[in-house]
Scaffold this active site. Structure first.
Site, mmCIF file in Angstrom:
data_model
loop_
_atom_site.group_PDB
_atom_site.id
_atom_site.type_symbol
_atom_site.label_atom_id
_atom_site.label_comp_id
_atom_site.label_asym_id
_atom_site.label_seq_id
_atom_site.Cartn_x
_atom_site.Cartn_y
_atom_site.Cartn_z
ATOM 1 N N GLY A 78 0.789 -1.220 0.000
ATOM 2 C CA GLY A 78 0.000 0.000 0.000
ATOM 3 C C GLY A 78 0.819 1.267 0.000
ATOM 4 N N GLN A 79 2.146 1.136 0.043
ATOM 5 C CA GLN A 79 2.993 2.327 0.106
ATOM 6 C C GLN A 79 3.257 2.948 -1.258
ATOM 7 O OE1 GLN A 79 4.063 -0.707 -0.207
ATOM 8 N NE2 GLN A 79 6.276 -0.964 -0.038
ATOM 9 N N GLY A 80 2.830 2.278 -2.337
ATOM 10 C CA GLY A 80 2.995 2.839 -3.668
ATOM 11 C C GLY A 80 4.288 2.456 -4.347
ATOM 12 N N ALA A 133 10.986 -1.120 7.718
ATOM 13 C CA ALA A 133 12.015 -0.126 8.017
ATOM 14 C C ALA A 133 12.006 1.041 7.037
ATOM 15 C CB ALA A 133 13.402 -0.774 8.060
ATOM 16 N N GLY A 186 12.695 7.228 2.094
ATOM 17 C CA GLY A 186 11.480 6.530 2.500
ATOM 18 C C GLY A 186 10.804 7.243 3.657
ATOM 19 N N GLU A 227 7.193 4.860 7.898
ATOM 20 C CA GLU A 227 6.968 4.897 9.349
ATOM 21 C C GLU A 227 7.099 6.284 9.968
ATOM 22 O OE1 GLU A 227 8.652 0.474 10.400
ATOM 23 O OE2 GLU A 227 9.785 1.884 9.180
#
Length: 329
Positions: free
Chosen positions: A47-49, A87, A281, A284
């Site tokens: 789901g993070q693309g 991570a 990134g 989180e």
């Protein structure tokens, strides 16, 4: 009585496994005999693309549209290992692997085009819309299909993130590279009669390195804030003597659209020198400061510090009564 308060919280976060643990991603790029472009990587889409931005990266380098990239992932029979979707590492780590593979494929194409067009070097060659052409003489060109018609062109590249284990004696080391930074500001309203807390406004400033896809970044910020809100105000598994009491969504509460305020999102671009196109990134980091910011806002509203979460209405009422009792004594 309803009281309002504001709070902020910030975090810096090292992406990747860190502390000297091997952090490796591999990607393979291929052009088949019919000219189709494939990217193979074991990175998992949660789901993070990841699929979208990897296609964007490869398309940018190879001079094609994103829809021209045939992306293959999550198939261990076909894809090289890219490590876990954890991570906040896939954009940076696996993005670098995809970028290196696409660049190697581009170079191989230009070398083949050099021979086909009888040029002295690859200098001045460009890739666009499945053609390799000489920038100063655009009509001197060759199609991808012509270059691979006899054999599929395949390259594989590896990216290893920099990480150094911390020295236990001195506390020195470089456990993560890169770091990303995030700050939340929120305003809450606390009902001192019911103990209910409503987050009525929020602002997030997130360092992304370079925004590969701003819309996906904003979506991740929305999702991260919602998770942080739930973490701080309502989510509780009810663990008692090893038994989970809240084992269904009837009694394990999570935020709904009605709980999440309109969130102002500020994308801060400070490109990382080692990131793919400068990107970092943020999976989180966009969640971590949300709960502390909310708890700081609660303190600003009613003057009570909470050190245990979730801050439920029951806990708020108990804390208010205890504060009033201590004040009278």
């Amino acid at each position: 009585m309803k009281k309002r308060g504001k709070g902020i919280a910030a975090v810096y976060y090292g992406t990747g496994y860190g502390n000297g643990f091997p952090d490796v991603s591999r990607a393979r790029a291929e052009i088949s005999k019919d000219g189709k472009i494939f990217i193979y990587i074991g990175a998992t889409e949660v789901g993070q693309g990841a699929k979208t931005i990897f296609c964007q990266m490869a398309a940018e380098i190879l001079g094609v549209e994103t829809q021209d990239i045939h992306f293959v992932c999550e198939d261990t029979s076909q894809t090289p290992d890219a490590g876990t979707a954890a991570a906040s590492r896939q954009t940076y780590n696996s993005g670098n692997a995809v970028k290196k593979a696409a660049e190697s494929l581009s170079q191989r194409l230009m070398e083949k085009a050099q021979n086909h067009l009888q040029l002295n070097s690859t200098h001045g060659l460009k890739l666009e819309n499945h053609w390799v052409y000489l920038e100063d003489f655009p009509k001197k060109r060759v199609h991808f299909k012509e270059l691979v018609k006899e054999d599929t062109l395949i390259v594989e590249e590896t990216f290893t993130a920099q990480t150094v284990e911390m020295d236990e004696e001195t506390g020195e080391g470089a456990p993560y590279w890169p770091y990303t930074f995030c700050c939340y500001g929120v305003e809450v309203e606390v009902d001192t009669e019911t103990g209910e807390i409503h987050v009525i406004h929020g602002v997030c400033a997130q360092d992304v390195g370079k925004a590969i896809n701003p819309e996906l970044i904003e979506g991740q910020i929305d999702g991260g804030f919602a998770m942080g809100l739930g973490y701080g105000l309502m989510e509780n598994i009810g663990l008692s003597k090893g038994e989970i009491k809240h084992n269904r969504f009837a009694n394990y509460l999570i935020p709904t659209a009605l709980d999440v305020p309109e969130l102002e999102k500020i994308i801060v671009e400070d490109p990382s020198s080692t990131g793919p196109f400068g990107a970092k990134g943020i999976g989180e980091p966009v969640m971590i400061p949300a709960a502390p910011a909310i708890l700081n806002a609660i303190y600003d509203a009613i003057g009570i510090r909470f050190y245990e979460i979730p801050v439920t209405p029951e806990r708020v009422l108990i804390a208010i009564k205890e504060a009033q009792k201590e004040g009278k004594e």
